[in-house]
Write an enzyme that holds these catalytic residues in place. Structure first.
Site, PDB file in Angstrom:
ATOM      1  N   PHE A 176      -5.550  37.851 -14.472  1.00  0.00           N
ATOM      2  CA  PHE A 176      -5.326  36.573 -15.141  1.00  0.00           C
ATOM      3  C   PHE A 176      -5.296  35.460 -14.090  1.00  0.00           C
ATOM      4  CE2 PHE A 176      -2.918  33.317 -17.420  1.00  0.00           C
ATOM      5  CZ  PHE A 176      -3.508  33.371 -18.672  1.00  0.00           C
TER       6      PHE A 176
ATOM      7  N   LYS B 203       4.497  35.285 -26.197  1.00  0.00           N
ATOM      8  CA  LYS B 203       3.407  36.049 -26.824  1.00  0.00           C
ATOM      9  C   LYS B 203       4.027  37.062 -27.796  1.00  0.00           C
ATOM     10  CE  LYS B 203       0.296  35.034 -23.053  1.00  0.00           C
ATOM     11  NZ  LYS B 203      -0.101  35.374 -21.680  1.00  0.00           N
TER      12      LYS B 203
ATOM     13  N   ARG C 156     -11.542  37.175 -29.542  1.00  0.00           N
ATOM     14  CA  ARG C 156     -10.392  38.063 -29.305  1.00  0.00           C
ATOM     15  C   ARG C 156      -9.490  38.075 -30.540  1.00  0.00           C
ATOM     16  NH1 ARG C 156      -6.117  37.029 -24.491  1.00  0.00           N
ATOM     17  NH2 ARG C 156      -5.372  35.488 -25.976  1.00  0.00           N
TER      18      ARG C 156
HETATM   19  C1  LIG Z   1      -0.129  34.384 -20.766  1.00  0.00           C
HETATM   20  C2  LIG Z   1      -0.126  34.911 -19.382  1.00  0.00           C
HETATM   21  C3  LIG Z   1       0.513  34.221 -18.359  1.00  0.00           C
HETATM   22  C4  LIG Z   1       1.134  32.890 -18.657  1.00  0.00           C
HETATM   23  O1  LIG Z   1       1.719  32.279 -17.574  1.00  0.00           O
HETATM   24  P1  LIG Z   1       2.525  30.922 -17.795  1.00  0.00           P
HETATM   25  O2  LIG Z   1       3.187  30.681 -16.528  1.00  0.00           O
HETATM   26  O3  LIG Z   1       3.439  31.127 -18.963  1.00  0.00           O
HETATM   27  O4  LIG Z   1       1.534  29.863 -18.161  1.00  0.00           O
HETATM   28  C5  LIG Z   1       0.527  34.798 -17.103  1.00  0.00           C
HETATM   29  N1  LIG Z   1      -0.058  35.994 -16.874  1.00  0.00           N
HETATM   30  C6  LIG Z   1      -0.709  36.665 -17.840  1.00  0.00           C
HETATM   31  C7  LIG Z   1      -1.350  37.972 -17.555  1.00  0.00           C
HETATM   32  C8  LIG Z   1      -0.767  36.140 -19.119  1.00  0.00           C
HETATM   33  O5  LIG Z   1      -1.415  36.797 -20.084  1.00  0.00           O
END
Ligand SMILES: *Cc1c(COP(=O)(O)O)cnc(C)c1O
Length: 409
Positions: free
Chosen positions: A124, A220, A368
């Site tokens: 990510f 989430k 998705r």
């Molecule tokens: C949604 C998500 C984040 C989100 O990070 P934020 O700091 O809340 O914006 C981070 N890592 C992964 C793998 C995610 O899916």
């Protein structure tokens, strides 16, 4: 599989009553709980009390009276069973990105002369960006990215920390946490896992897998609300030995002594930085109470069953011939999403929103669909696939309005 088959599966579904816990619009089929979980009714009641009574009437007394000050720890303890963590190892605070910085820096502080932070090139982006920032700031570490299949070969005695996200946000593909953590430990590396697409969707066993550090997201699958705080896990054995660089006063042993030198609090509390956002924390706290009587194994099993409805359409209906599923789908090798590739993916997702089905688009060509079992029935998934079928066969997505990009996709 037809409507009646879905109704029969729903009749046997022990999680079905949970749907009533959520405030979802009547006709909407929400396949995006993996980006923003929907609103649990109990959160409304909690936030109303928080705002009117705790903030409005009791004001600053609430830090003690309503124990606001300990919420990061108490909410952390509610998350702990969902990630297989014994008490005293999970703190709820800040965002996933910030927590990642804290635990990654902590892991790096144990690295001796190793200098590599290793990750997969499909991780990510915020994980990679935060690691890049940390590497630059340190003047010592470098971020090395390899393809997933190259990871085993890239693990060697230069690697200080292996940083991975368990469930891939694009494909839903899942790493084997147990064997990869062991492989990293075998070469003397530490491991940081991002659980943002895992917790609340699949069983996670951090203690059992001997994980060193982890982070994850509160808005989430945990339904904490937009921008709700995230969490971090630090294995008990490391807590005393690391330097947590975002050493704010909330992680101090005695913040209200107002002394000028930092001295960390004992235990996981030292990973706090500044004053917690009580609105988001309270909302997540209330949402987590949903999990009292749910086991994550049955949640995962239902994701598999919901995904079978999608797979049935893909396998048997020629209307879906231009769509290909990527990743394994829910099960031992996947999270709880289904990812479908189509060259007009963005426009298709927009056209689906017009017919009250919300999924999301991910670059470059992925539709998705999040199959969150707490509020979706087999019939919901069936109806969503019927509407997707209609979008595909009518080619309505080719209308120009549907391909206009907004900032948030
Ligand atoms: C949604 C998500 C984040 C989100 O990070 P934020 O700091 O809340 O914006 C981070 N890592 C992964 C793998 C995610 O899916």
């Amino acid at each position: 599989m037809n409507r009646d088959d879905c109704l029969a599966l729903d009749a046997k579904d022990t999680l079905a009553p949970l749907r009533d816990e959520f405030d979802l619009p009547e006709k909407l089929i929400y396949l995006d709980g993996n980006s923003l979980g929907p609103l649990p009714h109990r959160v409304c009641a909690r936030i109303e009390h928080l705002v009117k009574q705790e903030w409005g009437a009791d004001l600053i007394k609430s830090w003690n009276q309503h124990d606001w000050i300990n919420l990061p720890l108490t909410v952390g303890e509610k998350i702990a069973p969902l990630v297989g963590a014994a008490p005293g190892q999970v703190l709820c605070a800040d965002s996933t990105s910030i927590n990642l910085f804290k635990v990654l820096a902590s892991a790096c502080s144990l690295s001796n002369d190793r200098t590599v932070i290793l990750s997969s090139d499909d991780n990510f982006p915020t994980d990679l960006y935060m690691a890049q920032g940390l590497a630059e700031l340190s003047g010592k570490f470098e971020l090395k990215l390899v393809r997933r299949d190259e990871l085993p070969g890239a693990l060697d005695d230069s690697v200080a920390v292996l940083l991975l996200t368990e469930v891939d946000f694009r494909s839903g593909l899942r790493f084997d946490m147990q064997s990869i953590t062991k492989a990293a430990h075998d070469v003397g590396s530490l491991v940081v896992w991002d659980l943002s697409h895992s917790t609340g969707a699949i069983p996670v066993q951090l203690d059992q897998c001997d994980v060193d550090f982890a982070v994850g997201c509160g808005y989430k699958f945990l339904n904490g609300g937009p921008g709700a705080p995230a969490y971090l896990y630090v294995a008990e054995r490391h807590q005393r030995n690391v330097n947590q660089p975002l050493s704010g006063w909330m992680g101090h042993a005695r913040p209200f002594d107002f002394v000028s030198t930092y001295e960390p609090r004992a235990g996981i509390a030292r990973f706090a930085s500044g004053t917690p956002g009580i609105l988001g924390l309270s909302s997540l706290d209330a949402a987590l109470d949903l999990w009292h009587n749910i086991d994550v194994e049955s949640v995962q099993a239902k994701s598999v069953s919901l995904a079978n409805v999608v797979k049935d359409f893909l396998g048997n209906d020629p209307a879906f011939s231009a769509m290909a599923m990527i990743g394994p789908g829910p099960g031992h090798q996947g999270g709880s999403q289904v990812s479908l590739r189509h060259k007009h993916a963005y426009a298709i997702v927009q056209a689906l929103i017009e017919v009250d089905v919300i999924g999301d688009f991910r670059e470059p060509d992925i539709v998705r669909l999040g199959l969150c079992p707490l509020y979706l029935s087999h019939l919901d998934v069936f109806d969503a696939m019927q509407r997707l079928r209609e979008v595909l066969t009518s080619e309505i997505y080719l209308e120009p309005g549907f391909s206009e990009r907004q900032f948030v996709t």
